[in-house]
Each structure stands twice: as structure tokens, then as C-alpha cells.
Motif scaffolding. Structure first.
Motif, short mmCIF file in Angstrom:
data_model
loop_
_atom_site.label_atom_id
_atom_site.label_comp_id
_atom_site.label_asym_id
_atom_site.label_seq_id
_atom_site.Cartn_x
_atom_site.Cartn_y
_atom_site.Cartn_z
N THR A 9 11.93 -14.68 13.18
CA THR A 9 10.76 -13.90 12.75
C THR A 9 9.58 -14.23 13.65
N CYS A 59 9.15 -5.86 10.92
CA CYS A 59 9.19 -6.45 9.59
C CYS A 59 7.87 -7.13 9.29
N ASP A 60 7.25 -6.74 8.20
CA ASP A 60 6.11 -7.45 7.64
C ASP A 60 6.67 -8.49 6.68
N VAL A 61 6.68 -9.74 7.09
CA VAL A 61 7.35 -10.77 6.29
C VAL A 61 6.65 -11.02 4.96
N THR A 62 5.44 -10.51 4.79
CA THR A 62 4.75 -10.65 3.50
C THR A 62 5.16 -9.56 2.51
N ASP A 66 10.16 -4.91 2.95
CA ASP A 66 10.45 -5.00 4.38
C ASP A 66 11.51 -6.06 4.65
N VAL A 67 11.35 -7.21 4.01
CA VAL A 67 12.30 -8.31 4.22
C VAL A 67 13.68 -7.91 3.70
N ASN A 86 12.40 -19.28 10.80
CA ASN A 86 11.24 -18.72 10.10
C ASN A 86 9.99 -19.16 10.84
N ALA A 115 6.09 -15.72 2.45
CA ALA A 115 7.04 -15.02 3.30
C ALA A 115 8.22 -15.91 3.69
N ASN A 118 10.48 -16.05 0.70
CA ASN A 118 11.25 -14.82 0.54
C ASN A 118 12.38 -14.74 1.56
N CYS A 119 12.08 -15.08 2.82
CA CYS A 119 13.12 -15.06 3.85
C CYS A 119 14.22 -16.08 3.55
#
Length: 252
Positions: A9, A59-62, A66-67, A86, A115, A118-119
Motif C-alpha cells: 500500500t 485504493c483509499d486505505v481509509t 475500497d479496501v 502496510n 486503515a 482494516n488491511c
């Protein structure tokens, strides 16, 4: 890393881009994720031109949706994930906590902590299905210590260290290793761009370098080398901790 799939990411610039290149040179197919699709595609084009394999994904990791879409593509196109880095992170400002703007702190927590959480959820699910995997989270020297004006950033990186330990403990039995790296000052857009904006060659930049025992900043490729080692089979019994890529900063 032949026949392996790696996600990085924030791979449109800096440490993320250098890491994507390093993993591709080691044989992995790299999923290059970044909020800036053009930057991600530029990284992919460089990798492909050098004979490697990579694909770009905005990808907006927030954004959990998107994730989720990113990982749905990984599952569909590659049948899962072997490695994850990450890396995406920000430092919104350097200021006394008395003057720190709360919206900026919330933004930094969203990118640097929520984020990553979540990832990690998606990465672990994918790797459990495959029966193995390795993850590296980007911490910082401020995951261990701090400095004036860095209360917010320090809080986020201490959180990353905690996530690393907890997720490593939960997933050791599944053959999944989780570690972090702790860079000090690195010459990347995080330092030289819109986030902190310290110009190389300036007095302020010289002060950052002078504060390091090695008297210089790291290059992104030096951090990427440490990340690649942690992901590799050469680090097969390393999990739940981190390595200092800091020019002896934390040795004092």
C-alpha cells in the motif's frame, strides 16, 4: 519470491515504490495500491519495463469499501496473497499538543491506524486460506520513542507496534508472520513533500540528519531491503517484533 503475490500500500512513491521494485526483482507479482492511481501506474510501468510483474489498483486505505474491493480483486485475479506491506501513512503536522488541530489528528489516526487494522483483517483472512504468509507494517522510530511536536504521530506508530504484536500472536499457528520496521528520517515525499515539507539541503534538513548518529537520512531502497528480508524465508522464525532501520538512532 517466485510465484508469490505481494501487496504494497502507498506504493506510488517513497518507501512503498522502492519496496514494490525490490519485491518484483525478487520474483513476486506486486499489487501496487495507492490513493493516486497515476502514481501507482507509474510504479507498475517501471517494474514491467525492468522485466517484473505488477498491477495497479487505486485504493483509499481509509475507506473500508475500497479496501474490500482491493482484496476482492486479489482473490479473483491471484487466488490470494502471500506477502503484504502496510506502508501507506502520513504525518499531518508537527505541533505542540496544545495547538494540534483535532481534524488533522483524526485524519492521521484514520490512515496510520484504522486503515492498517482494516488491511490486516483482509490480509490475515487471505493468508489463513493459503496456510502461510508474511506481513510487514510500517512503524517508525516514534513507535519506540518520541520528540517535541510529534505526540500525534507517535500515538499512531505506537498503535502500529501494538497491532503488530497482537496480530502476530493470533496468527502464528496459521503460519503467518507479522513484523514491523522502524525507519528514522528517510528522504521520501513524507519528509520533503506536502506533509512535513523539509527541503534537503536546508538548515532544518541538516538538523534532522545531524540528530541521527549516522549523520544522514536513509534512502527508500535501504528501508525496502529490510522489508524484503522480513518477508522472505530467511526470516522464517521472526515474528511479533520489528527491526530498526534507523542508522543507530534507537541505540542511544
Amino acid at each position: 519470491m517466485d510465484q508469490k503475490v505481494a501487496l504494497v500500500t502507498g506504493a506510488g512513491s517513497g518507501i512503498g515504490r522502492a519496496t514494490a521494485h525490490k519485491l518484483a526483482r525478487n520474483g513476486a507479482t506486486v499489487v501496487v495500491a495507492d490513493l493516486d492511481l497515476e502514481a501507482a501506474e507509474a510504479t507498475v510501468n517501471e517494474i514491467v519495463a525492468s522485466g517484473g510483474a505488477a498491477v495497479a489498483q487505486r485504493c483509499d486505505v481509509t475507506d473500508p469499501q475500497d479496501v474490500a474491493e482491493l482484496f476482492a480483486r486479489i482473490e479473483e485475479d491471484f487466488d490470494g496473497l502471500d506477502y503484504a506491506v502496510n506502508n501507506a501513512g502520513i504525518c499531518t503536522e508537527v505541533a505542540s499538543i496544545a495547538d494540534y488541530k483535532l481534524p488533522l489528528m483524526r485524519k492521521m489516526m484514520a490512515v496510520n491506524v484504522s486503515a492498517v487494522f482494516n488491511c490486516l483483517q483482509h490480509e490475515v483472512r487471505s493468508m489463513r486460506r493459503k496456510g502461510s504468509g508474511a506481513i510487514v507494517n510500517l512503524s517508525s522510530i516514534f513507535g519506540q520513542v518520541s520528540g517535541p511536536g510529534y505526540a500525534g504521530y507517535t500515538a499512531t506508530k505506537h498503535a502500529v507496534e501494538g497491532l503488530t504484536k497482537s496480530v502476530a500472536l493470533e496468527n502464528a499457528e496459521y503460519g503467518i508472520r507479522v513484523n514491523c520496521v522502524r525507519p528514522s528520517v528517510v528522504q521520501t515525499p513524507l519528509m520533503t513533500g506536502k506533509d512535513v515539507h523539509v527541503e534537503p539541503g536546508s538548515d532544518e534538513w541538516a538538523a534532522y540528519e545531524d540528530a541521527n548518529p549516522s549523520k544522514r537520512a536513509a534512502q527508500p531502497e535501504e528501508i525496502a531491503a529490510g522489508i524484503a528480508w522480513l518477508l522472505s524465508d530467511e526470516a522464517s522464525f521472526v515474528s511479533g517484533g520489528g527491526i530498526n532501520l534507523d542508522g543507530a538512532y534507537l541505540a542511544r
